[in-house]
Motif scaffolding. Structure first.
Motif, PDB file in Angstrom:
ATOM      1  N   VAL B 287       0.706  -1.095  -0.021  1.00  0.00           N
ATOM      2  CA  VAL B 287      -0.080  -0.070   0.069  1.00  0.00           C
ATOM      3  C   VAL B 287       0.739   1.553   0.115  1.00  0.00           C
ATOM      4  N   ARG B 288       2.165   1.523   0.924  1.00  0.00           N
ATOM      5  CA  ARG B 288       2.534   2.449   0.974  1.00  0.00           C
ATOM      6  C   ARG B 288       3.280   2.363  -0.305  1.00  0.00           C
ATOM      7  N   ILE B 289       3.978   1.448  -1.053  1.00  0.00           N
ATOM      8  CA  ILE B 289       4.325   2.152  -2.751  1.00  0.00           C
ATOM      9  C   ILE B 289       3.415   2.911  -3.399  1.00  0.00           C
ATOM     10  N   LEU B 290       2.446   2.116  -3.705  1.00  0.00           N
ATOM     11  CA  LEU B 290       1.407   2.230  -4.361  1.00  0.00           C
ATOM     12  C   LEU B 290       0.584   4.117  -4.488  1.00  0.00           C
ATOM     13  N   GLU B 291       0.844   4.049  -2.547  1.00  0.00           N
ATOM     14  CA  GLU B 291       0.516   5.876  -2.159  1.00  0.00           C
ATOM     15  C   GLU B 291       2.111   7.071  -3.115  1.00  0.00           C
ATOM     16  N   ASN B 292       2.679   5.887  -2.577  1.00  0.00           N
ATOM     17  CA  ASN B 292       3.793   7.339  -3.177  1.00  0.00           C
ATOM     18  C   ASN B 292       4.151   7.135  -4.724  1.00  0.00           C
ATOM     19  N   CYS B 293       3.847   6.243  -5.720  1.00  0.00           N
ATOM     20  CA  CYS B 293       3.906   6.054  -7.016  1.00  0.00           C
ATOM     21  C   CYS B 293       3.842   7.091  -7.815  1.00  0.00           C
ATOM     22  N   GLY B 294       3.107   8.130  -7.609  1.00  0.00           N
ATOM     23  CA  GLY B 294       2.892   9.068  -8.471  1.00  0.00           C
ATOM     24  C   GLY B 294       0.679   9.205  -8.515  1.00  0.00           C
ATOM     25  N   ASP B 295       0.958  10.942  -8.404  1.00  0.00           N
ATOM     26  CA  ASP B 295      -0.595  10.636  -8.737  1.00  0.00           C
ATOM     27  C   ASP B 295      -0.712  10.286 -10.565  1.00  0.00           C
ATOM     28  N   ASP B 296      -0.081   9.843 -11.127  1.00  0.00           N
ATOM     29  CA  ASP B 296      -0.292  10.337 -12.810  1.00  0.00           C
ATOM     30  C   ASP B 296      -0.109   8.831 -13.063  1.00  0.00           C
ATOM     31  N   LYS B 297       0.430   8.115 -12.280  1.00  0.00           N
ATOM     32  CA  LYS B 297       0.541   6.352 -12.933  1.00  0.00           C
ATOM     33  C   LYS B 297      -0.567   5.786 -12.228  1.00  0.00           C
ATOM     34  N   THR B 298      -0.782   4.286 -12.890  1.00  0.00           N
ATOM     35  CA  THR B 298      -1.869   3.078 -12.413  1.00  0.00           C
ATOM     36  C   THR B 298      -0.555   2.635 -11.763  1.00  0.00           C
ATOM     37  N   GLY B 299      -1.164   2.003 -10.032  1.00  0.00           N
ATOM     38  CA  GLY B 299       0.359   1.357  -9.903  1.00  0.00           C
ATOM     39  C   GLY B 299      -0.290   0.004  -9.748  1.00  0.00           C
ATOM     40  N   ARG B 300       0.207  -1.212  -9.797  1.00  0.00           N
ATOM     41  CA  ARG B 300      -0.318  -2.497  -9.252  1.00  0.00           C
ATOM     42  C   ARG B 300       0.394  -3.672  -8.817  1.00  0.00           C
ATOM     43  N   ILE B 301      -0.286  -3.635  -7.680  1.00  0.00           N
ATOM     44  CA  ILE B 301       1.116  -4.938  -7.228  1.00  0.00           C
ATOM     45  C   ILE B 301      -0.086  -6.294  -6.197  1.00  0.00           C
ATOM     46  N   THR B 302       0.506  -6.772  -6.827  1.00  0.00           N
ATOM     47  CA  THR B 302       0.155  -8.108  -6.330  1.00  0.00           C
ATOM     48  C   THR B 302       0.667  -9.226  -5.444  1.00  0.00           C
ATOM     49  N   LEU B 303       0.310  -9.053  -4.269  1.00  0.00           N
ATOM     50  CA  LEU B 303       0.970  -9.904  -2.479  1.00  0.00           C
ATOM     51  C   LEU B 303       0.644 -11.898  -3.069  1.00  0.00           C
ATOM     52  N   ILE B 304       2.349 -12.177  -2.959  1.00  0.00           N
ATOM     53  CA  ILE B 304       1.435 -13.374  -2.258  1.00  0.00           C
ATOM     54  C   ILE B 304       2.148 -13.947  -1.567  1.00  0.00           C
ATOM     55  N   ASN B 305       1.661 -15.198  -0.938  1.00  0.00           N
ATOM     56  CA  ASN B 305       2.108 -15.898   0.115  1.00  0.00           C
ATOM     57  C   ASN B 305       2.289 -17.107   0.430  1.00  0.00           C
ATOM     58  N   HIS B 306       2.766 -17.770   0.825  1.00  0.00           N
ATOM     59  CA  HIS B 306       2.137 -18.960   1.618  1.00  0.00           C
ATOM     60  C   HIS B 306       3.159 -19.278   2.601  1.00  0.00           C
ATOM     61  N   SER B 307       2.043 -20.691   3.407  1.00  0.00           N
ATOM     62  CA  SER B 307       2.563 -20.471   4.434  1.00  0.00           C
ATOM     63  C   SER B 307       2.593 -22.028   4.403  1.00  0.00           C
ATOM     64  N   GLU B 308       3.692 -22.383   4.313  1.00  0.00           N
ATOM     65  CA  GLU B 308       4.212 -23.473   4.026  1.00  0.00           C
ATOM     66  C   GLU B 308       4.230 -24.806   3.411  1.00  0.00           C
ATOM     67  N   ASP B 309       4.039 -24.113   2.249  1.00  0.00           N
ATOM     68  CA  ASP B 309       3.170 -24.502   0.582  1.00  0.00           C
ATOM     69  C   ASP B 309       1.771 -25.336   1.295  1.00  0.00           C
ATOM     70  N   SER B 310       1.224 -24.676   1.651  1.00  0.00           N
ATOM     71  CA  SER B 310       0.142 -25.634   2.589  1.00  0.00           C
ATOM     72  C   SER B 310      -1.301 -24.399   2.149  1.00  0.00           C
ATOM     73  N   GLU B 311      -1.230 -23.069   3.038  1.00  0.00           N
ATOM     74  CA  GLU B 311      -2.163 -22.254   2.689  1.00  0.00           C
ATOM     75  C   GLU B 311      -1.093 -21.088   1.465  1.00  0.00           C
ATOM     76  N   TRP B 312      -2.272 -20.482   1.117  1.00  0.00           N
ATOM     77  CA  TRP B 312      -1.238 -19.624   0.083  1.00  0.00           C
ATOM     78  C   TRP B 312      -2.512 -17.991  -0.238  1.00  0.00           C
ATOM     79  N   SER B 313      -2.222 -17.545  -0.642  1.00  0.00           N
ATOM     80  CA  SER B 313      -2.902 -16.067  -0.774  1.00  0.00           C
ATOM     81  C   SER B 313      -2.251 -15.347  -2.133  1.00  0.00           C
TER      82      SER B 313
END
Lengths: 401, 327
Positions: B287-313
């Motif tokens: 969120v901080r990266i997107l807030e600071n990416c500049g007013d004229d740009k479309t910023g997109r970040i996808t967060l990927i996380n896994h917990s013990e290769d069992s639960e992913w988000s």
């Protein structure tokens, strides 16, 4: 969007399976007895233990390490497998389905066994590896993986309302179109940790509990697990299955009063029942039965009764607490009592409030004998947890299509 | 679901191994070589009356501090919902209760430790302080406890069931449990503690830069299917839970190997460490990266996380040009 219940699974002090539970309820026989399985010095407190030992259940399920040493998991698998099979769910139905389970103690029974040696050795022994299973999430993942290949698994943990909140989240997953099918409920084994915890609060009764009795003196703890299968209308039609009931309303609110006590006027409980009725578009007069949280503590029952009086005045519908049957099954109570409500609806009876003798006040008289009523259309099931976490679920008879 | 309703991140606050309740970590991060690093405790004097703070365990103080800070910044004093994720809950109090049980047996135990040992003590305490009677839920599901809470809040906001939600993730680690986790979680790099609170809102009353576009939780997903989900959209930067430990990183690398493209990637665990709530810091950093990416740009970040290769988000965050940054 309508959400239906298409399957149930349960294990508690009343027996293993939905049918055994029904027979115990109809016979009016409580499952509360002296503690046999839990290793504790507090044998003065009766409890609603599941009669089977870990070895019995593991053998019945055909599971080995580590599941065979985790009672919450063993109880959970038993109930979840029954729910899935009673809804005629095939493996292919589960791959996009969610499993949402409520628990608070998780694998605490294993932790109690290994904590001292691990702590004394500063984690330098193999025993510390066993502490990993303490986490609630592992219990849910193990229950899920021993039941089917689910596409999503998560865990709610809000003490005694955990299973009800799992059902609420499951319903929201379906309403939002995340998935069509959710197996939701909760599992909780009796542990030394929470038996002693409740004892420090001085709210355990050495006699059999008497919810809503003037002279009630506290809780008998219990254990068990129950899951229900929630399904969208579209999925019910597509699979051509017969729904047990409709989950027509639900709400969770917070009493925001105290971590372990409830407010005198039952604000949280009142709001939960009100909001659930609003969602179901039902008025108070439409409710035929309230399965109360009714733990048997002086505080809970007075507060819950006050909340009911705020809604119904002197015209409180038939109500009872079934905790004198099962004991207070804590995190699992929301789903265990849901299955009891669904049985009551299907078979046209109101389960009695065992142990009750003297009313708290004029209006607060629960159902005591097995009340046979032909038509129970709408039931409220209350589950309240620590922190004033109050959940109400409404189940309604559904028209068969 | 009402497609029109959007869900924005109004404000956030963090307590971690970095300087608390601020963003000094961006320009001036603390660096650590220890295996276990405790959180830097926030100064709570202006946030919690000292008489109350004294009775709170570490995790409770941190959770209240981040919650009040995020609320103050959002301009919402009374959230419609309070939803929390925590992997192990009030570990310090649970551990003390267990130690007493081992040392003194079953007869001299303290009620306060038990009362403040359940996972939902955190969410309840915040509700009691704020006098919030609204929806209150807690998720405890390994390393995706935060994402579970976030999904609950996001779905209810999108459905119009609530307008806003105070959502957070909190995990504390005691010195003994750090020793245990060294054995039970060999995939961690350095063990840390996290408290992060965020105010989410439908944006009807406020505007903010960052929008939550999608949240998915996946249990033991097929790697090709997960890759296919990410291949649908090759534009966003991927924020990964890479920590330099092959036991943790291998599933991420396998996923990257299955993508049809070479994405730009970000990571956060070198700054914030590993614990069951560390994915909340991926969200915070994203969120901080997107807030600071500049007013004229479309910023997109996808967060990927896994917990013990069992639960992913998978969480998709987006900032559209011209959207106003509140502050």
């Amino acid at each position: 969007m309508k959400i239906f219940v298409t399957g149930t699974g349960i294990i508690s002090a009343l027996g293993t399976g939905t049918e055994a539970t029904l027979q115990s309820l109809l016979s009016g026989e409580s499952g509360i007895d002296v503690i046999r399985h839990l290793s504790t010095g507090h044998k003065e407190f009766p409890a609603g233990e599941v009669a089977l030992s870990n070895e019995d259940i593991a053998g019945m399920l055909g599971v080995g390490y580590p599941e065979n040493g985790l009672r919450t998991v063993l109880l959970g698998i038993t109930a979840a497998r029954e729910a899935v099979s009673s809804a005629s769910l095939a493996d292919t139905d589960l791959k996009d389905a969610a499993f949402v389970s409520g628990t608070t103690v998780g694998g605490m029974d294993k932790t109690e066994k290994y904590f001292k040696s691990a702590f004394d050795a500063e984690s330098k022994t193999e025993d510390s590896l066993e502490l990993k299973y303490n986490d609630c999430g592992y219990s849910s993942a193990m229950i899920a993986d021993n039941t089917g290949c689910f596409g999503m698994v998560t865990t709610t943990s809000t003490a005694c309302s955990s299973a009800a909140n799992a059902i609420i989240f499951g319903a929201n997953l379906i309403k939002s179109g995340v998935t069509d099918i959710v197996v939701a409920g909760g599992a909780e084994a009796l542990t030394k940790f929470h038996l002693n915890g409740f004892n420090t609060l001085m709210i355990l009764d050495m006699d059999t509990c008497r919810p809503f009795d003037r002279d009630r003196a506290g809780i008998n703890l219990g254990e068990g697990a129950a899951y229900i299968v929630l399904e969208s209308e579209e999925s019910v039609k597509r699979r051509n299955v017969r729904p047990v009931a409709e989950l027509s309303g639900y709400a969770n609110t917070c009493d925001a009063f105290h971590q372990t006590a409830t407010s005198e006027n039952g604000e949280g409980a009142y709001l939960a029942m009100r909001k659930a009725m609003d969602m179901a578009r039902l008025s108070p007069g439409d409710i035929d039965y309230v399965n109360a949280h009714g733990t048997g503590t002086p505080n809970n029952d007075a507060s819950e009764l006050a909340a009911m009086e705020r809604i119904w005045g002197t015209q409180i519908p038939a109500f009872s607490s079934t905790k004198a049957f099962t004991g207070h099954t804590t995190s699992a109570s929301g789903s265990i009592e849901t299955v009891i409500c669904l049985l009551a609806m299907q078979h046209g009876f109101i389960p009695p409030n065992l142990g009750w003798r003297i009313p708290i006040n004029e209006g607060g008289i629960p159902i005591t004998g097995t009340d046979k009523r032909k038509d129970i259309r709408n039931i409220i099931n209350n589950s309240f947890g620590f922190g004033g976490n109050d959940s109400s679920l409404i189940f309604s008879k559904c028209q068969l299509h | 679901m009402n497609k029109e309703t959007r869900c924005f991140v109004l404000s956030m606050a963090q307590v971690s191994c970095q300087k608390p309740l601020c963003d000094e970590w961006i320009d001036n991060p603390c660096e650590y070589t220890d295996y276990f690093v405790r959180a830097q405790e926030p100064d709570t004097r202006s946030l919690i009356p000292p008489s109350e703070a004294r009775r709170m365990s570490r995790i409770l103080k941190r959770a209240v501090a981040t919650s009040i800070t995020a609320l103050n910044e959002s301009g919402i004093s009374h959230p419609d919902a309070i939803i929390t994720g925590t992997g192990t809950g009030c570990m310090e109090n649970s551990e003390k209760f267990l130690i007493d049980l081992c040392r003194y047996g079953e007869n001299c135990l303290k009620p306060t430790l038990f009362m403040q040992s359940t996972h939902n003590t955190i969410s309840s305490l915040i509700a009691i302080i704020l006098k919030c009677h609204g929806y209150n839920n807690t998720y405890s599901h390994m390393g995706i406890s935060f994402e579970s809470a976030l999904l609950d809040a996001w779905l209810q906001i999108k459905n119009g069931m609530i307008r806003n939600a105070l959502t957070g993730a909190h995990d504390e680690v005691t010195p003994f449990m750090a020793l245990v986790m060294e054995r039970t979680h060999p995939e961690f790099s350095f063990i840390s503690e996290t408290s992060m609170s965020a105010m989410l809102s439908s944006g009807n009353d406020y505007t903010s830069a960052c929008e939550i576009k999608d949240i998915r939780l996946l249990h033991k997903p097929d790697m090709k299917k997960l890759a296919a989900l990410l291949n649908e959209d090759t534009d966003p930067v991927l924020m990964l839970g890479i920590n330099g430990n092959p036991l943790n990183d291998a599933p991420y690398l396998e996923l990257l190997g299955n993508l049809d493209y070479s994405p730009s990637t970000e990571q956060y665990k070198k700054t914030f460490g590993d614990n069951f709530s560390s994915s909340a810091m991926a969200f915070y950093k994203g969120v901080r990266i997107l807030e600071n990416c500049g007013d004229d740009k479309t910023g997109r970040i996808t967060l990927i996380n896994h917990s013990e290769d069992s639960e992913w988000s998978v969480i998709r965050l987006q900032r559209q040009p011209g959207e106003i940054v509140k502050k």
